[in-house]
Enzyme design. Structure first.
Site, PDB file in Angstrom:
ATOM      1  N   ASP A   8       0.855  -1.190   0.000  1.00 48.87           N
ATOM      2  CA  ASP A   8       0.000   0.000   0.000  1.00 48.87           C
ATOM      3  C   ASP A   8       0.897   1.250   0.000  1.00 48.87           C
ATOM      4  OD1 ASP A   8      -2.266   1.694   0.619  1.00 48.87           O
ATOM      5  OD2 ASP A   8      -1.526   1.695   2.689  1.00 48.87           O
ATOM      6  N   ASP A  10      -0.233   5.044   0.870  1.00 46.53           N
ATOM      7  CA  ASP A  10      -0.500   6.042   1.920  1.00 46.53           C
ATOM      8  C   ASP A  10      -0.679   5.352   3.273  1.00 46.53           C
ATOM      9  OD1 ASP A  10      -0.552   7.404  -0.430  1.00 46.53           O
ATOM     10  OD2 ASP A  10      -2.639   8.063  -0.275  1.00 46.53           O
TER      11      ASP A  10
HETATM   12 MG   LIG Z   1      -3.053   3.102   3.266  1.00 48.76          MG
END
Ligand SMILES: [Mg+2]
Length: 332
Positions: A8, A10
């Protein structure tokens, strides 16, 4: 088979930026502590394909124009690349939660190519900060490393009643711990092989202490497999359910195949293996087995036995027969 880290962006590579959680300017790009050092070590030392998977809500709409996204995103990707962290692919979904699209995490609509048989998803990981990343791991048949800073993030998209306890392999917000976990776990695999004749489950840790938990339904075979674990300092769990009402050959053959597959998965690119080993004769017998891990499988069988088998006979067997049948076989 290739193993993947689905990473992922962010909250994992860079910090989340509430209240909008939208990284639309360079000022909002703050890199996650220690991520360069330890994700760099993962990229350099461990045998995983790095894949970026990110939801970017409403990307391309007026609320999140592309020209505010790309400068920040390119800056992130280029900075990681400069540290040797290169993603082989980026999968970015642009939808909103309300769209409920299968491409949006935790959906796997963007990730169908990883189901083509070339990928070892059971021993791959999703690394992310939201519960939706954990759910994505479950949907992929992979495991999750959860940087759990705020368990409410993404909870509404997972839905009630999702049992994700067994999906989380590691919960940590520290990239150093993630690196240590993956380094150890790389040579640990769980492998299942099911056919019409047998159902076999294997857990293997090549850096174990020799603990074995073997149940094949064949006592002497359990004992022989136990020797591999004990003398190889390998932790090994084997559960084999086979058609023993016919006889033992499917169970033994398929357990061997499954165990070989598990070793191949655990060895991955075989980093750290020496080219040659050695043979240690015991006092009362000399048996030699030279195992080639280079994929050039071959067996020469030239052995004399005074009895048909050792251990309990499942069918009537002779204790006086002898056999000596040189066999050469290249498995197909
Ligand atoms: Mg995230």
């Amino acid at each position: 088979m290739k193993r993947v880290l689905f990473i992922d962006r962010d909250g994992t590579m860079i910090l989340e930026q509430p209240p909008t959680y939208q990284i639309d300017s360079l000022e909002k790009v703050v890199f996650y502590p220690k991520v360069f050092k330890y994700l760099g070590k993962i990229a350099a030392e461990l045998d995983y394909e790095l894949v970026l998977v990110s939801n970017q809500d409403g990307l391309g709409t007026n609320s999140f124009p592309e020209d505010t996204f790309h400068p920040a995103h390119n800056h992130i990707i280029n900075t990681f690349a400069g540290e040797g962290i290169v993603f082989v692919r980026e999968h970015i979904d642009r939808s909103l939660p309300a769209d409920n699209l299968p491409t949006r995490k935790p959906g796997i609509g963007m990730l169908q190519q990883y189901f083509n048989g070339d990928y070892d998803l059971a021993n791959s990981y999703v690394i992310g900060d939201r519960i939706t990343d954990v759910k994505l791991a479950q949907n992929l048949g992979a495991k999750a490393i959860w940087l759990n800073q705020d368990p409410t993030l993404g909870a509404a998209e997972v839905g009630a009643g999702s049992d994700l306890k067994n999906v989380v392999a590691l919960e940590s917000t520290d990239w150093a711990k993630i690196y240590e976990f993956l380094k150890i776990g790389l040579r640990t695999v769980s492998h299942d092989r099911t056919t019409k004749e047998t159902d076999i489950h294997i857990e293997l840790n090549l850096d174990g202490t020799g603990k074995a938990d073997i149940q094949t339904g064949l006592g002497f075979f359990d004992h022989m497999l136990d020797q591999i674990a004990r003398h190889g300092s390998i932790d090994m769990v084997v559960r084999a359910k086979g058609d023993l009402h016919i006889d033992e050959h499917h169970t033994i053959e398929d357990t061997g195949l499954a165990l070989g597959e598990a070793f191949a998965m655990a060895l991955a690119d075989k980093k750290g293996m020496e080219r040659y080993g050695f043979c240690l004769p015991m006092d009362d017998c000399l048996a030699q087995a030279a195992i080639d891990f280079g994929g050039r499988n071959w067996i020469v069988w030239d052995a004399e036995f005074k009895r048909e088998k050792i251990g309990r006979c499942l069918r009537r067997c002779s204790s006086t027969s002898s056999s000596r049948s040189p066999t050469r076989r290249r498995p197909t």
